[in-house]
Design a protein around this motif. Structure first.
Motif, mmCIF file in Angstrom:
data_model
loop_
_atom_site.group_PDB
_atom_site.id
_atom_site.type_symbol
_atom_site.label_atom_id
_atom_site.label_comp_id
_atom_site.label_asym_id
_atom_site.label_seq_id
_atom_site.Cartn_x
_atom_site.Cartn_y
_atom_site.Cartn_z
ATOM 1 N N VAL A 254 46.907 40.892 38.274
ATOM 2 C CA VAL A 254 47.398 39.797 39.109
ATOM 3 C C VAL A 254 46.429 38.630 38.996
ATOM 4 O O VAL A 254 45.219 38.813 39.127
ATOM 5 N N VAL A 255 46.942 37.460 38.751
ATOM 6 C CA VAL A 255 46.123 36.255 38.624
ATOM 7 C C VAL A 255 46.162 35.479 39.934
ATOM 8 O O VAL A 255 47.238 35.264 40.508
ATOM 9 N N LYS A 256 44.981 35.079 40.404
ATOM 10 C CA LYS A 256 44.894 34.323 41.661
ATOM 11 C C LYS A 256 44.301 32.938 41.425
ATOM 12 O O LYS A 256 43.671 32.684 40.397
ATOM 13 N N ARG A 257 44.478 32.054 42.433
ATOM 14 C CA ARG A 257 44.055 30.665 42.283
ATOM 15 C C ARG A 257 42.861 30.294 43.151
ATOM 16 O O ARG A 257 42.252 29.251 42.934
ATOM 17 N N CYS A 258 42.553 31.096 44.166
ATOM 18 C CA CYS A 258 41.438 30.759 45.059
ATOM 19 C C CYS A 258 40.749 32.041 45.507
ATOM 20 O O CYS A 258 41.024 33.114 44.972
ATOM 21 N N TYR A 259 39.843 31.944 46.477
ATOM 22 C CA TYR A 259 39.022 33.098 46.843
ATOM 23 C C TYR A 259 39.847 34.335 47.191
ATOM 24 O O TYR A 259 39.645 35.409 46.638
ATOM 25 N N SER A 260 40.745 34.206 48.145
ATOM 26 C CA SER A 260 41.539 35.360 48.563
ATOM 27 C C SER A 260 42.805 35.466 47.732
ATOM 28 O O SER A 260 43.579 34.511 47.630
ATOM 29 N N ALA A 261 43.033 36.640 47.172
ATOM 30 C CA ALA A 261 44.267 36.867 46.421
ATOM 31 C C ALA A 261 45.474 36.961 47.339
ATOM 32 O O ALA A 261 46.613 36.961 46.862
ATOM 33 N N LEU A 262 45.234 37.031 48.647
ATOM 34 C CA LEU A 262 46.329 37.168 49.604
ATOM 35 C C LEU A 262 46.502 35.939 50.484
ATOM 36 O O LEU A 262 47.287 35.954 51.426
#
Length: 221
Positions: free
Chosen positions: A129-137
């Motif tokens: 899973v690719v995230k854009r900021c600190y928290s993936a949620l």
């Protein structure tokens, strides 16, 4: 991790026991490994957390145990493409222009820094899973919540780096979204021991459990 007596006392007063999960149902559990990309773990990259290389064996061990018991392994990767726009405050005010430019470069999808080190045992059956900021949620950060729900996940084990930033941020949001959430002490790394321990102490007091890799494996069924 050994907790100070006052922490143990307060946790037990709040929930009755120090560790609330006697067993973990692997079929509804995911090991979420945060940001162990080259950018965060390898020499020469701006985001290097040198202690993170020391947890690779433990991460691989727990990932293997999860697969063997029928659980899921999810590798979270940060991508900074376009972050100067969608995360403009961070890039404009919390980073120098030089550090901003380097982060945008070294965490772009086409850069080596975005890749996972070869010494991490990432299998085809695992999820990425690719995230854009600190928290993936965080809202709009990634598809992690939808991925976990699609696989019937109710318990989240958090590993990766750094303990007190992306790992703790993701873990807090997991707890707020009603996942049983466990920070895995020796599958996490921070820049300094103090930051690691402070993060886990605060996590234990208010948010969820802290276990070692061996303690997690003992509870898997």
């Amino acid at each position: 991790m050994q907790f100070e007596p006052w922490i143990v006392e307060r946790v037990k007063a709040r929930q009755g026991v120090l560790h609330p999960y006697d067993t973990l149902d692997a079929a509804t559990t995911a090991f979420v490994v945060v940001d162990l990309q080259k950018y965060y773990t390898q020499p020469g990259f701006q985001g290097e957390c040198a202690p993170a290389r020391g947890i690779f064996d433990n991460v691989n061990k727990l990932a293997a145990a999860m697969r063997a018991h029928g659980g899921k392994v999810v590798w979270i990767k940060t991508n900074a493409d376009g972050a100067d726009q969608f995360w403009s405050h961070h890039h404009r005010h919390m980073l120098t222009p030089e550090r901003s430019a380097r982060r945008l470069l070294e965490l772009s999808a086409s850069h080596e820094g975005f890749e996972m080190p070869d010494t991490l045992d990432v299998q085809e059956s695992d999820l990425i899973v690719v995230k854009r900021c600190y928290s993936a949620l965080a809202p709009g950060a990634s598809e992690l919540d939808a991925v976990l729900k699609a696989h019937g996940i109710r318990t989240v084990l958090i590993g990766g780096t750094v303990t007190n930033v992306c790992c703790e941020s993701t873990a807090r949001d997991a707890m707020m979204l009603d996942y049983a959430t466990i920070m895995v002490d020796d599958a996490l790394a921070a820049v300094t021991p103090y930051e690691h321990e402070h993060s886990l102490n605060n996590w234990m007091l208010f948010f969820g459990d802290v276990l070692t890799v061996d303690e997690v494996v003992e509870r898997l069924r």
